[in-house]
Write a protein that holds these residues in place. Structure first.
Motif, PDB file in Angstrom:
ATOM      1  N   ASP A  60       0.846   3.968  -2.943  1.00 33.37           N
ATOM      2  CA  ASP A  60      -0.451   4.011  -3.620  1.00 33.37           C
ATOM      3  C   ASP A  60      -1.015   5.424  -3.612  1.00 33.37           C
ATOM      4  O   ASP A  60      -0.912   6.149  -2.625  1.00 33.37           O
ATOM      5  CB  ASP A  60      -1.465   3.091  -2.927  1.00 33.37           C
ATOM      6  N   TRP A  61      -1.630   5.784  -4.719  1.00 39.38           N
ATOM      7  CA  TRP A  61      -2.328   7.063  -4.834  1.00 39.38           C
ATOM      8  C   TRP A  61      -3.743   6.861  -4.333  1.00 39.38           C
ATOM      9  O   TRP A  61      -4.405   5.899  -4.699  1.00 39.38           O
ATOM     10  CB  TRP A  61      -2.330   7.539  -6.280  1.00 39.38           C
ATOM     11  N   VAL A  62      -4.193   7.781  -3.490  1.00 37.78           N
ATOM     12  CA  VAL A  62      -5.504   7.647  -2.872  1.00 37.78           C
ATOM     13  C   VAL A  62      -6.243   8.984  -2.845  1.00 37.78           C
ATOM     14  O   VAL A  62      -5.637  10.049  -2.988  1.00 37.78           O
ATOM     15  CB  VAL A  62      -5.384   7.101  -1.432  1.00 37.78           C
ATOM     16  N   MET A 112       0.806  -1.186   0.000  1.00 39.25           N
ATOM     17  CA  MET A 112       0.000   0.000   0.000  1.00 39.25           C
ATOM     18  C   MET A 112       0.859   1.263   0.000  1.00 39.25           C
ATOM     19  O   MET A 112       0.397   2.306  -0.427  1.00 39.25           O
ATOM     20  CB  MET A 112      -0.941  -0.041   1.202  1.00 39.25           C
ATOM     21  N   LYS A 143      -8.580   3.991  -3.132  1.00 40.28           N
ATOM     22  CA  LYS A 143      -7.390   3.822  -3.954  1.00 40.28           C
ATOM     23  C   LYS A 143      -7.698   4.189  -5.403  1.00 40.28           C
ATOM     24  O   LYS A 143      -8.739   3.838  -5.938  1.00 40.28           O
ATOM     25  CB  LYS A 143      -6.895   2.378  -3.874  1.00 40.28           C
ATOM     26  N   GLU A 189      -4.957   2.006 -10.934  1.00 38.89           N
ATOM     27  CA  GLU A 189      -3.563   2.005 -11.361  1.00 38.89           C
ATOM     28  C   GLU A 189      -3.394   2.106 -12.867  1.00 38.89           C
ATOM     29  O   GLU A 189      -2.297   2.344 -13.355  1.00 38.89           O
ATOM     30  CB  GLU A 189      -2.846   0.752 -10.838  1.00 38.89           C
ATOM     31  N   TYR A 244      -0.543  10.405  -1.757  1.00 40.73           N
ATOM     32  CA  TYR A 244      -0.013   9.043  -1.797  1.00 40.73           C
ATOM     33  C   TYR A 244       0.434   8.611  -0.405  1.00 40.73           C
ATOM     34  O   TYR A 244       0.799   9.438   0.434  1.00 40.73           O
ATOM     35  CB  TYR A 244       1.134   8.910  -2.806  1.00 40.73           C
TER      36      TYR A 244
END
Length: 100
Positions: free
Chosen positions: A4-6, A1, A56, A59, A19
């Motif tokens: 990860d871009w959120v 995680m 999230k 991707e 992120y």
């Protein structure tokens, strides 16, 4: 995680995008680097957020070469080597795809 871009909404309803920088041992809270927000005070800050509040990003999201260059600059400014390496790989793949 990590990396990860959120996205999430703050308790005041403000949109936050960033992120994941770190996770707690029990994986219930993350440290999030805010890249953009309706609350400009948060931009560039690291905040702690409960994992269940995060959404999230997909991707498969596509970035232009210019956008990737800006993100690479941000990764350099934040000394985030893993993110930099990931962005450079995406940038190189995009350049190869554009040349074909």
């Amino acid at each position: 995680m990590i990396g990860d871009w959120v996205n999430l909404r703050s308790s005041k309803g403000e949109q936050i995008h960033g992120y994941v920088e770190k996770m707690t041992g029990d994986h219930t809270v993350v440290q999030l680097r805010v890249v953009s927000s309706e609350n400009q005070i948060l931009v560039g800050q690291s905040i702690q957020v409960q994992v269940n509040k995060l959404t999230k990003e997909d991707e498969t999201e596509q970035y232009s070469a210019g956008e990737l260059k800006q993100l690479i600059d941000l990764a350099l400014l934040t000394n985030d080597k893993a993110w930099f390496d990931s962005l450079m790989t995406k940038y190189q793949k995009l350049k190869i795809k554009q040349n074909n």
